[in-house]
Write a protein that holds these residues in place. Structure first.
Motif: not given
Length: 241
Positions: A224-241, A219-222
């Motif tokens: 075929x990760x769920x489309x709902x999970x993929x954006x979450x896993x690739x979300x960039x770290x929050x930037x400090x203001x 599910x993680x490495x072939x």
């Protein structure tokens, strides 16, 4: 994942597990081994309350494994704030999920299995008769939660590390797999010496933890990760203001 992967990681281990369970049932190895240990300890569970076995190798070891899992969780949270951790987020989430789910499955199974610990049985100083896996439990007997083995899962639940090594550093996979197996065997042996589990309890835990880590891996490495999970896993770290 090709057919060789599934044969090597699913078919062969599952076949070995079935054969081992069959051998344990056919030759009554649970009883034979427990009898040997019980007699060896002077017809008592000599190490049940021994400080080294009950405190160091059970309570302290369990707390250490929980602490390691907490570090994995903190690493996951930190990946949203530390850019250097972003490339490792998928691996962190996989390890966190496989480890936690393994432990939850073991805990949940214990509530439904209705299998006694050796130290509860009349043959080993307890008050209850032995009921095999294939016989109905009498209604008068109290609930039992000794199957599968919980403490052994503190070692076997980390099978996800093997699959991460398989993906990222295959030269380390056998060392990591061997270390996890040794840790699980150690924790399992400790509880058997204390009278808390039969050997089949530990084999069930090993099988559940292995299958959990294995089935999550594609599910993680072939790809075929769920489309709902993929954006979450690739979300960039929050930037400090």
């Amino acid at each position: 994942m090709n057919n060789h992967f599934w044969y090597k990681h699913l078919g062969l281990p599952l076949l070995c597990s079935i054969l081992l369970f069959s051998a344990i049932a056919y030759w009554q190895l649970d009883i034979s081994l427990a009898n040997y240990v019980y007699i060896m300890e002077g017809r008592q569970w000599l190490y049940k309350d021994h400080w080294f076995f009950s405190t160091v190798l059970h309570t302290d070891a369990r707390n250490l494994m929980i602490s390691l899992l907490l570090i994995v969780f903190i690493s996951f949270i930190s990946s949203f704030f530390i850019p250097q951790l972003l490339p490792f987020r998928k691996a962190i989430v996989y390890l966190l999920l496989s480890t936690t789910l393994s432990a939850l499955l073991i805990t949940t199974s214990k509530h439904f299995s209705q299998i006694d610990c050796p130290w509860d049985l009349v043959n080993y100083g307890g008050k209850l008769p032995f009921i095999s896996y294939f016989h109905a439990r009498p209604e008068w007997m109290p609930d039992a939660q000794c199957f599968p083995a919980g403490h052994a899962s503190a070692g076997y639940a980390w099978f996800g590390l093997y699959f991460l090594a398989l993906k990222y550093c295959p030269q380390w996979k056998w060392l990591i797999l061997g270390s996890i197996l040794c840790l699980g065997l150690l924790f399992g042996a400790v509880q058997q010496l204390r009278g808390a589990h039969f050997i089949s309890h530990d084999l069930a835990t090993l099988t559940i933890c292995w299958l959990t880590a294995l089935l999550l891996y594609p599910l993680f490495f072939s790809g075929k990760v769920n489309r709902l999970i993929t954006p979450f896993l690739n979300r960039k770290p929050l930037k400090h203001s």
